[in-house]
Design an enzyme around this catalytic site. Structure first.
Site: not given
Ligand code: HXC
Length: 257
Positions: A131, A65
């Protein structure tokens, strides 16, 4: 339809979608999401199209992302707008989608690949959920789909350490269907998609739907769901054609009815 962050072309009955933000290693921002949703909705509606391929570049399928887009967001923005919920619509595409992954498929990139129906990996592909290094976590389904794909031990290690796995490890773990040389990835994916698009369309939808049901049901419910869809296919003209074609030793000629 022209898009800014993706390229869409039809190769016969195959829709080839190429993520196209090379300056950000195809990081997935809001514009990519909305363009991808529009392209997949058009693909699903277009009777001339039977299977899609989503790919990136040789260096990156998608590096995640878009960190720069998310950086300044707070809880109210994320929770208030249910950030990433838009990706659920992608997973409701009814026709099959193949992820053709070369290079990095990290974070949201790995998650997008896993939202597709199966992954073909180039020999240089690398998968990871890094992440945690940004003090966050997967947010597009990675902790769930990765765990179902590779099991708890490897998924937990990948999410907790951010370690990337290469194509060979991903294949051993069951994350990818098979590995092909990077230079042949897109052609091989399109060829595979064309083979799927050449099958009877209702049978394609049913096969996808029943395999996906395995993720959502008990074994007994799933087997029953499969059997009912199998029964339903005997109400199609293409089933009559498919079995007649076998007996008559000729290729089937599908009507999609
Ligand atoms: C925004 C990104 C990006 C990302 C790379 N870029 N990944 N921009 N979001 N996810 C940008 C870089 O800032 C850089 O822009 C350009 O792409 C090239 O990247 P480099 O880092 O210079 O390339 P390289 O040295 O080859 O390293 C490749 C890489 C690295 C190892 C893939 O880019 C990397 O670690 N990227 C982030 C991977 C990651 O953490 N993904 C998870 C994201 S979070 P400039 O302008 O500097 O040239 C996520 C979460 C989802 O996906 C759910 C919850 C939040």
């Amino acid at each position: 339809m022209s898009y800014e962050t993706i390229l869409v072309e039809q190769r016969g009955a195959v829709t080839l979608v190429t993520l196209n933000r090379p300056q950000a290693l195809n990081a997935l921002n809001g514009q990519v999401l909305s363009e991808l949703l529009e392209a997949m909705a058009a693909f699903d509606k277009d009777a001339s199209q039977g299977c899609a391929v989503i790919t990136g570049s040789e260096k990156a399928f998608a590096a995640g992302a878009d960190i720069k887009e998310m950086q300044a967001q707070g809880f109210a923005d994320m929770y208030g707008y249910d950030f990433f919920a838009g990706w659920d619509a992608f997973t409701r595409t009814r026709k099959p989608i193949i992820a053709a992954v070369a290079g990095y498929a990290l974070g949201g990139g790995c998650e997008l690949a896993m939202m597709c129906d199966f992954i073909l990996a180039a020999d240089n592909a690398r998968f990871g959920q890094p992440e945690i290094k940004l003090a966050v976590s997967p947010g597009m389904g990675g902790s769930q789909r990765l765990t179902r794909a590779v099991g708890k031990a490897k998924a937990m290690e990948m999410c907790l350490t951010g370690r990337m796995i290469d194509a060979a490890e991903a294949e051993r773990a069951g994350l990818v269907a098979r590995i092909v040389p990077a230079a042949e990835l897109v052609e091989e994916a399109v060829k595979t998609a064309a083979a799927i698009a050449g099958m009877a369309p209702l049978a394609v939808l049913a096969n996808k739907e029943m395999v996906n049901a395995a993720y959502e049901t008990t074994l007994t419910q799933g087997v029953q769901f499969e059997r009912r869809l199998f029964h339903a296919l005997f109400g199609t003209a293409d089933q009559k054609e498919g079995m007649a074609a076998f007996v008559e030793k000729r290729p089937g000629n599908w009507t999609g009815k």
